[in-house]
Scaffold this motif. Structure first.
Motif, PDB file in Angstrom:
ATOM      1  N   PRO A  54      18.604  11.341   1.903  1.00 41.33           N
ATOM      2  CA  PRO A  54      17.387  11.076   1.129  1.00 41.33           C
ATOM      3  C   PRO A  54      17.223   9.588   0.859  1.00 41.33           C
ATOM      4  O   PRO A  54      18.206   8.855   0.722  1.00 41.33           O
ATOM      5  CB  PRO A  54      17.625  11.859  -0.173  1.00 41.33           C
ATOM      6  N   LEU A  55      15.985   9.158   0.812  1.00 43.04           N
ATOM      7  CA  LEU A  55      15.666   7.758   0.580  1.00 43.04           C
ATOM      8  C   LEU A  55      15.034   7.627  -0.802  1.00 43.04           C
ATOM      9  O   LEU A  55      14.027   8.273  -1.096  1.00 43.04           O
ATOM     10  CB  LEU A  55      14.689   7.271   1.656  1.00 43.04           C
ATOM     11  N   GLU A  56      15.635   6.816  -1.649  1.00 45.89           N
ATOM     12  CA  GLU A  56      15.132   6.634  -3.008  1.00 45.89           C
ATOM     13  C   GLU A  56      13.974   5.641  -3.005  1.00 45.89           C
ATOM     14  O   GLU A  56      14.140   4.476  -2.646  1.00 45.89           O
ATOM     15  CB  GLU A  56      16.250   6.129  -3.926  1.00 45.89           C
ATOM     16  N   LEU A  57      12.801   6.125  -3.397  1.00 45.40           N
ATOM     17  CA  LEU A  57      11.613   5.287  -3.446  1.00 45.40           C
ATOM     18  C   LEU A  57      10.918   5.440  -4.793  1.00 45.40           C
ATOM     19  O   LEU A  57      10.898   6.533  -5.356  1.00 45.40           O
ATOM     20  CB  LEU A  57      10.621   5.692  -2.341  1.00 45.40           C
ATOM     21  N   THR A  58      10.321   4.363  -5.285  1.00 45.61           N
ATOM     22  CA  THR A  58       9.454   4.488  -6.449  1.00 45.61           C
ATOM     23  C   THR A  58       8.144   5.133  -5.995  1.00 45.61           C
ATOM     24  O   THR A  58       7.865   5.233  -4.792  1.00 45.61           O
ATOM     25  CB  THR A  58       9.146   3.122  -7.075  1.00 45.61           C
ATOM     26  N   ARG A  59       7.329   5.564  -6.959  1.00 41.36           N
ATOM     27  CA  ARG A  59       6.075   6.221  -6.600  1.00 41.36           C
ATOM     28  C   ARG A  59       5.189   5.300  -5.764  1.00 41.36           C
ATOM     29  O   ARG A  59       4.610   5.724  -4.764  1.00 41.36           O
ATOM     30  CB  ARG A  59       5.333   6.659  -7.865  1.00 41.36           C
ATOM     31  N   ARG A  60       5.084   4.040  -6.140  1.00 39.04           N
ATOM     32  CA  ARG A  60       4.213   3.143  -5.398  1.00 39.04           C
ATOM     33  C   ARG A  60       4.810   2.761  -4.050  1.00 39.04           C
ATOM     34  O   ARG A  60       4.090   2.572  -3.070  1.00 39.04           O
ATOM     35  CB  ARG A  60       3.884   1.912  -6.233  1.00 39.04           C
ATOM     36  N   GLU A  61       6.119   2.643  -3.961  1.00 36.50           N
ATOM     37  CA  GLU A  61       6.744   2.408  -2.662  1.00 36.50           C
ATOM     38  C   GLU A  61       6.459   3.577  -1.727  1.00 36.50           C
ATOM     39  O   GLU A  61       6.136   3.386  -0.548  1.00 36.50           O
ATOM     40  CB  GLU A  61       8.249   2.221  -2.821  1.00 36.50           C
ATOM     41  N   ALA A  62       6.569   4.806  -2.270  1.00 36.50           N
ATOM     42  CA  ALA A  62       6.314   6.003  -1.458  1.00 36.50           C
ATOM     43  C   ALA A  62       4.849   6.083  -1.045  1.00 36.50           C
ATOM     44  O   ALA A  62       4.521   6.448   0.092  1.00 36.50           O
ATOM     45  CB  ALA A  62       6.716   7.255  -2.235  1.00 36.50           C
ATOM     46  N   THR A  63       3.949   5.740  -1.956  1.00 35.13           N
ATOM     47  CA  THR A  63       2.522   5.754  -1.636  1.00 35.13           C
ATOM     48  C   THR A  63       2.205   4.755  -0.531  1.00 35.13           C
ATOM     49  O   THR A  63       1.458   5.052   0.416  1.00 35.13           O
ATOM     50  CB  THR A  63       1.692   5.419  -2.884  1.00 35.13           C
ATOM     51  N   LEU A  64       2.779   3.570  -0.622  1.00 30.54           N
ATOM     52  CA  LEU A  64       2.576   2.549   0.404  1.00 30.54           C
ATOM     53  C   LEU A  64       3.128   3.012   1.741  1.00 30.54           C
ATOM     54  O   LEU A  64       2.476   2.860   2.787  1.00 30.54           O
ATOM     55  CB  LEU A  64       3.244   1.248  -0.027  1.00 30.54           C
ATOM     56  N   LEU A  65       4.311   3.611   1.726  1.00 32.55           N
ATOM     57  CA  LEU A  65       4.898   4.120   2.964  1.00 32.55           C
ATOM     58  C   LEU A  65       3.999   5.185   3.578  1.00 32.55           C
ATOM     59  O   LEU A  65       3.780   5.195   4.794  1.00 32.55           O
ATOM     60  CB  LEU A  65       6.288   4.690   2.685  1.00 32.55           C
ATOM     61  N   GLY A  66       3.458   6.073   2.742  1.00 36.88           N
ATOM     62  CA  GLY A  66       2.566   7.112   3.251  1.00 36.88           C
ATOM     63  C   GLY A  66       1.326   6.535   3.909  1.00 36.88           C
ATOM     64  O   GLY A  66       0.888   7.014   4.964  1.00 36.88           O
ATOM     65  N   LEU A  67       0.757   5.507   3.313  1.00 33.55           N
ATOM     66  CA  LEU A  67      -0.420   4.859   3.898  1.00 33.55           C
ATOM     67  C   LEU A  67      -0.101   4.275   5.272  1.00 33.55           C
ATOM     68  O   LEU A  67      -0.854   4.456   6.238  1.00 33.55           O
ATOM     69  CB  LEU A  67      -0.913   3.747   2.970  1.00 33.55           C
ATOM     70  N   LEU A  68       1.018   3.579   5.354  1.00 35.66           N
ATOM     71  CA  LEU A  68       1.404   2.976   6.633  1.00 35.66           C
ATOM     72  C   LEU A  68       1.658   4.048   7.693  1.00 35.66           C
ATOM     73  O   LEU A  68       1.246   3.912   8.851  1.00 35.66           O
ATOM     74  CB  LEU A  68       2.655   2.120   6.436  1.00 35.66           C
ATOM     75  N   LEU A  69       2.334   5.127   7.298  1.00 35.07           N
ATOM     76  CA  LEU A  69       2.674   6.175   8.256  1.00 35.07           C
ATOM     77  C   LEU A  69       1.453   6.946   8.730  1.00 35.07           C
ATOM     78  O   LEU A  69       1.386   7.377   9.887  1.00 35.07           O
ATOM     79  CB  LEU A  69       3.695   7.131   7.641  1.00 35.07           C
ATOM     80  N   ARG A  70       0.476   7.165   7.842  1.00 36.64           N
ATOM     81  CA  ARG A  70      -0.744   7.863   8.261  1.00 36.64           C
ATOM     82  C   ARG A  70      -1.503   7.063   9.313  1.00 36.64           C
ATOM     83  O   ARG A  70      -2.317   7.615  10.057  1.00 36.64           O
ATOM     84  CB  ARG A  70      -1.645   8.120   7.052  1.00 36.64           C
ATOM     85  N   HIS A  71      -1.269   5.766   9.331  1.00 35.80           N
ATOM     86  CA  HIS A  71      -1.950   4.896  10.297  1.00 35.80           C
ATOM     87  C   HIS A  71      -0.918   4.206  11.186  1.00 35.80           C
ATOM     88  O   HIS A  71      -1.068   3.031  11.530  1.00 35.80           O
ATOM     89  CB  HIS A  71      -2.805   3.873   9.558  1.00 35.80           C
ATOM     90  N   SER A  72       0.111   4.956  11.550  1.00 35.70           N
ATOM     91  CA  SER A  72       1.198   4.407  12.354  1.00 35.70           C
ATOM     92  C   SER A  72       0.668   3.734  13.619  1.00 35.70           C
ATOM     93  O   SER A  72      -0.173   4.290  14.340  1.00 35.70           O
ATOM     94  CB  SER A  72       2.163   5.534  12.733  1.00 35.70           C
ATOM     95  N   GLY A  73       1.132   2.518  13.852  1.00 38.81           N
ATOM     96  CA  GLY A  73       0.699   1.770  15.027  1.00 38.81           C
ATOM     97  C   GLY A  73      -0.549   0.946  14.804  1.00 38.81           C
ATOM     98  O   GLY A  73      -0.900   0.123  15.650  1.00 38.81           O
ATOM     99  N   GLN A  74      -1.224   1.148  13.657  1.00 33.25           N
ATOM    100  CA  GLN A  74      -2.435   0.399  13.341  1.00 33.25           C
ATOM    101  C   GLN A  74      -2.110  -0.698  12.324  1.00 33.25           C
ATOM    102  O   GLN A  74      -1.221  -0.546  11.501  1.00 33.25           O
ATOM    103  CB  GLN A  74      -3.507   1.312  12.753  1.00 33.25           C
ATOM    104  N   VAL A  75      -2.858  -1.771  12.378  1.00 26.83           N
ATOM    105  CA  VAL A  75      -2.705  -2.850  11.405  1.00 26.83           C
ATOM    106  C   VAL A  75      -3.602  -2.556  10.204  1.00 26.83           C
ATOM    107  O   VAL A  75      -4.810  -2.352  10.360  1.00 26.83           O
ATOM    108  CB  VAL A  75      -3.078  -4.216  12.011  1.00 26.83           C
ATOM    109  N   LEU A  76      -2.992  -2.506   9.015  1.00 26.98           N
ATOM    110  CA  LEU A  76      -3.739  -2.295   7.778  1.00 26.98           C
ATOM    111  C   LEU A  76      -3.731  -3.598   6.990  1.00 26.98           C
ATOM    112  O   LEU A  76      -2.673  -4.176   6.755  1.00 26.98           O
ATOM    113  CB  LEU A  76      -3.118  -1.172   6.939  1.00 26.98           C
ATOM    114  N   SER A  77      -4.892  -4.034   6.575  1.00 26.10           N
ATOM    115  CA  SER A  77      -4.984  -5.281   5.826  1.00 26.10           C
ATOM    116  C   SER A  77      -4.331  -5.141   4.459  1.00 26.10           C
ATOM    117  O   SER A  77      -4.172  -4.033   3.930  1.00 26.10           O
ATOM    118  CB  SER A  77      -6.450  -5.693   5.649  1.00 26.10           C
ATOM    119  N   LYS A  78      -3.978  -6.280   3.895  1.00 26.46           N
ATOM    120  CA  LYS A  78      -3.408  -6.286   2.553  1.00 26.46           C
ATOM    121  C   LYS A  78      -4.393  -5.665   1.560  1.00 26.46           C
ATOM    122  O   LYS A  78      -4.018  -4.922   0.651  1.00 26.46           O
ATOM    123  CB  LYS A  78      -3.072  -7.716   2.141  1.00 26.46           C
TER     124      LYS A  78
END
Length: 223
Positions: free
Chosen positions: A147-171
């Motif tokens: 298991p990977l320990e993440l804060t809620r916002r770290e997990a939310t950010l990871l989810g955003l990146l993964l939903r758009h895997s391979g795409q560049v998301l702006s800051k």
């Protein structure tokens, strides 16, 4: 994920926002059609939760306006109406789903997740890349069997990146997915901080979060 809740029953709207916030969805609240239009004029949302009966009109009027201007943002309608004709009418106008009041918040959350999966063409609740697996519904992540320990916002950010895997998301896009208009004390540079933390925690996962200068960030599997 950034959600707009258009509902004039303040207590219910706030309760929904709190529950969705716990699973990483940043929620803005509007209690009239006018307020909702103001939010939509300046902010992109991943989904709308839209009540039908509002003080200054019908939610279906906003729905029609969105679809007429080509806005395909997923919309989950809330209604106290039990008539099949009313529900069919909302769907025909472009609603993606509906929920009859009173409802169980667990069902609302599940229906919203299903809409978001459908929008991103995600087939299951688990997002996987390299050795990393992530569940948006629970914000739980693991590298292999660990298991990977993440804060809620770290997990939310990871989810955003993964939903758009391979795409560049702006800051800016990442910021909008993590914070609401109430988070005015949080600056855009907070994204750099969270990206740095994620990179450290993802060591050994077989994935990389790349910085594309002046463009944003992209997560991809290591070659």
């Amino acid at each position: 994920m950034r959600i707009l809740i258009v509902e004039d029953a303040t207590d219910m709207a706030e309760a929904v926002a709190i529950r969705l916030g716990r699973v990483g969805m940043a929620c803005d609240l509007a209690d009239t059609l006018s307020d909702a239009e103001d939010f939509l004029a300046v902010q992109r949302y991943d989904a709308l939760i839209l009540d039908i009966n509002l003080p200054d009109g019908l939610g279906t009027e906003l729905l029609q306006s969105l679809r007429a201007r080509g806005d395909r943002t997923p919309v989950l309608m809330l209604t106290a109406l039990f008539s099949v004709d009313d529900r069919v009418s909302a769907l025909d106008l472009g609603a993606d789903d509906y929920l009859v009041k009173p409802f169980d918040q667990r069902e609302l959350e599940a229906r919203l997740r299903a809409l978001l999966r459908r929008e991103s063409d995600q087939k299951s609740d688990t997002l996987q890349i390299g050795k990393l697996a992530f569940s948006p519904s629970t914000l739980a992540a693991r590298i292999g069997d660990e298991p990977l320990e993440l804060t809620r916002r770290e997990a939310t950010l990871l989810g955003l990146l993964l939903r758009h895997s391979g795409q560049v998301l702006s800051k800016e896009r990442l910021y909008d997915g993590l914070f609401t208009f109430n988070d005015t004390d949080v600056g855009l540079n907070a994204i750099e901080l969270y990206i740095g933390r994620l990179r450290k925690k993802l060591a050994g996962a077989g994935v990389t979060i790349e910085t594309q200068r002046r463009l944003g960030y992209r997560i991809s599997e290591d070659a």
